[in-house]
Design a protein around this motif. Structure first.
Motif, mmCIF file in Angstrom:
data_model
loop_
_atom_site.group_PDB
_atom_site.id
_atom_site.type_symbol
_atom_site.label_atom_id
_atom_site.label_comp_id
_atom_site.label_asym_id
_atom_site.label_seq_id
_atom_site.Cartn_x
_atom_site.Cartn_y
_atom_site.Cartn_z
ATOM 1 N N UNK B 10 0.816 -1.222 0.000
ATOM 2 C CA UNK B 10 0.000 0.000 0.000
ATOM 3 C C UNK B 10 0.847 1.269 0.000
ATOM 4 N N UNK B 96 -8.489 5.026 -3.751
ATOM 5 C CA UNK B 96 -8.716 4.008 -4.772
ATOM 6 C C UNK B 96 -8.776 2.627 -4.121
ATOM 7 N N UNK B 97 -9.825 1.883 -4.452
ATOM 8 C CA UNK B 97 -9.918 0.485 -4.049
ATOM 9 C C UNK B 97 -9.699 -0.365 -5.288
ATOM 10 N N UNK B 98 -8.837 -1.357 -5.199
ATOM 11 C CA UNK B 98 -8.398 -2.035 -6.423
ATOM 12 C C UNK B 98 -8.254 -3.542 -6.180
ATOM 13 N N UNK B 129 -4.732 7.418 -1.129
ATOM 14 C CA UNK B 129 -4.997 6.265 -0.304
ATOM 15 C C UNK B 129 -5.342 5.160 -1.290
ATOM 16 N N UNK B 131 -6.316 0.919 -1.408
ATOM 17 C CA UNK B 131 -6.636 -0.229 -0.586
ATOM 18 C C UNK B 131 -7.072 -1.336 -1.528
ATOM 19 N N UNK B 132 -7.076 -2.561 -1.053
ATOM 20 C CA UNK B 132 -7.509 -3.621 -1.937
ATOM 21 C C UNK B 132 -9.025 -3.685 -1.944
ATOM 22 N N UNK B 133 -9.548 -4.295 -2.970
ATOM 23 C CA UNK B 133 -10.984 -4.454 -3.147
ATOM 24 C C UNK B 133 -11.191 -5.882 -3.626
#
Lengths: 347, 347
Positions: B10, B96-98, B129, B131-133
């Motif tokens: 991250x 962003x969530x990815x 920011x 983060x995983x999604x």
């Protein structure tokens, strides 16, 4: 009772959820209902802005987190970031993505938690947005706060001989999470739907489900006229945050295992799970306590503060970042904190 | 080339994506890298805050939207909200969530688009920011802007006899979307992977894929010393936005079909798809043009402005909100705009 969100529509839902919201801060000029919120801050303030995106399955698990608690926590973790700059949170905007699995009542519960947190901390909800999602719940909150000009505390100001302090205690939220995860897997394997027994574990559960931001510490610092040289909140674990401060301040640190503040319930739960409680305190995450450094001359003042513990001191960078164990052994601190982008990490 | 996001983690990813970002606005005191960004605005400014959450599958379809364009658009739609208050965007935060489907290179493309938009509009990225999604891509952007004190324009100030103006033209972005959707379904049914022919349709595609915010209109208004009585940007369609202004201003309106600004390519595409071009202009959405009202005494000034069209005027509330058709027929305006919370709506 279940009301489908589609019956209200996007605008109707937002109107419904934000009904009766009245701003309490003079800096809030205009809240929800236009293209943007309008704020006005006096010239002697600096503005603080922080934002967080929480995604279902990654940051929260609705099988054991009630929506009202989730809303409360989603707001409070943002407040915590503002306090960590030595500021005061004043406004938030809330964006929610929601799938058809959720009803209007679910959104009411989520918003009730957000509104409760805002009331408790004197923060105005000035922007709201809901949209559909194909896949569960997404919550994005941005918080705006203020600090007196020249009183913002960054991560990069720690200097050799400064004292390292933490508020409250560490590892409890992580132990609460372990407890919830254990009960979840027990329940999965048991058709009898046994109610889990959480007695004697209320504190660690509350630390996980309903964390608070340390407004009281910021007040005490102000009253004691102590301006920390560096500060941040502990969301990813003490080790990780200490390394951030040391890297950004170009220094090292020595912290003492015996000084780490740990609650009784945290220690009992770690014992039960056969985990090392120091590791939990160092790497647990989601504590939302404040980690800060003060000049050594402020020692008496911080000693007199409530819920603050000295855990070590700042060194030259060359000395590295060291944990001194109870037996005198020394270990290099490592960031093993919660990182949802890396696999195999503790959640 | 594909680099897994997990190889950076991250913090590494955010450092990588935001490398070399240097603030251009004096109000930006401290950007990415601490618990919150620090801003300082002079006392003669009011602050504007707007936020947007974009979710894959709901707000964008990556089968035909390149990530760089998506990043550009995600930023620009927020700038548009700030201009719509008669302000100037200054800072954004990006969350962003990815999911694992995406690589570091994908994130570079997305961020390149966001950074390009920020450079074009003079906006600083002050918070980031990732983060995983578990499920695709989520983008949340908050934009902070400023307006001269007393010059903020809300939706609620329109008064009887005010003139209604729109910038640019309407319906083009919606026609661009229809074109992309058509090519997508054609390609699905065709194993030969035929390249779609977009010649003669570049403008409507660009309106969909790379919209711009109307900074030029805000400048012209300022230069002409025209302060609109009400203003908003057209993101959900002209009808929907007119109804917002009329509801919040407690008034009605009359707009004229023959006055609606429509580009040639929009008209051709509507013809090709056998759609009513007026309906597209009224309800299409994603135009990001500005809709505003001015006192009738400012008529000569707005007549002299570039890319602004008078389309009607404000009436008493009792007169309702009316579209006067070319043949003199009258229709009540309805909000059929894009609403991802209601089913069966145009996307």
């Amino acid at each position: 009772m279940r009301t489908e969100i589609a019956t209200l529509g996007e605008f109707g839902l937002i109107r419904h959820l934000t009904e009766g919201i009245a701003p309490v801060n003079p800096s809030t000029r205009y809240g929800i209902g236009d293209d943007a919120a309008v704020l006005a801050y006096p010239a002697d303030k600096e503005l603080l802005v922080t934002t967080d995106l929480l995604l279902e399955g990654v940051h929260f698990d609705l099988t054991y987190v009630p929506l009202k608690h989730l809303g409360y926590k989603a707001a409070v973790v943002n407040f915590s970031d503002i306090y960590a700059m030595n500021g005061t949170p004043r406004q938030i905007t809330v964006s929610i993505g929601v799938s058809k699995r959720f009803s209007v009542e679910d959104m009411e519960a989520l918003y009730a938690g957000i509104r409760l947190a805002c009331e408790a901390y004197g923060v105005d909800i000035v922007g709201g947005d809901t949209t559909s999602s194909f896949t569960g719940l997404a919550i994005s909150i941005t918080c705006i706060g203020e600090a007196q000009k020249g009183r913002v505390v960054y991560r990069n100001g720690a200097r050799e001989t400064d004292l390292i302090c933490v508020s409250g205690n560490l590892g409890a939220a992580y132990m609460g999470l372990q407890l919830l995860e254990r009960e979840k897997s027990v329940l999965k394997g048991n058709a009898d739907d046994v109610q889990p027994d959480f007695s004697g574990k209320e504190y660690i559960l509350e630390r996980q489900l309903k964390p608070e931001a340390r407004r009281d510490i910021i007040r005490q610092l102000s009253e004691a006229r102590v301006l920390p040289t560096a500060m941040m909140d502990i969301s990813d674990g003490l080790s990780s945050e200490l390394l951030h401060i040391c890297t950004q301040s170009h220094c090292g640190c020595r912290v003492y295992e015996e000084r780490l503040p740990i609650d009784y319930q945290t220690a009992v739960m770690a014992e039960e799970l056969n985990m090392n409680v120091t590791t939990c305190a160092l790497n647990g995450g989601e504590d939302y306590e404040l980690l800060f450094t003060v000049p050594i001359g402020d020692r008496d003042k911080v000693d007199a503060m409530q819920n603050v513990r000295l855990i070590g001191y700042i060194t030259k960078a060359e000395a590295g970042c060291t944990l001194v164990a109870r037996d005198g052994g020394e270990f290099a601190l490592k960031a093993q904190g919660w990182n949802p982008l890396q696999e195999g990490q503790a959640k």
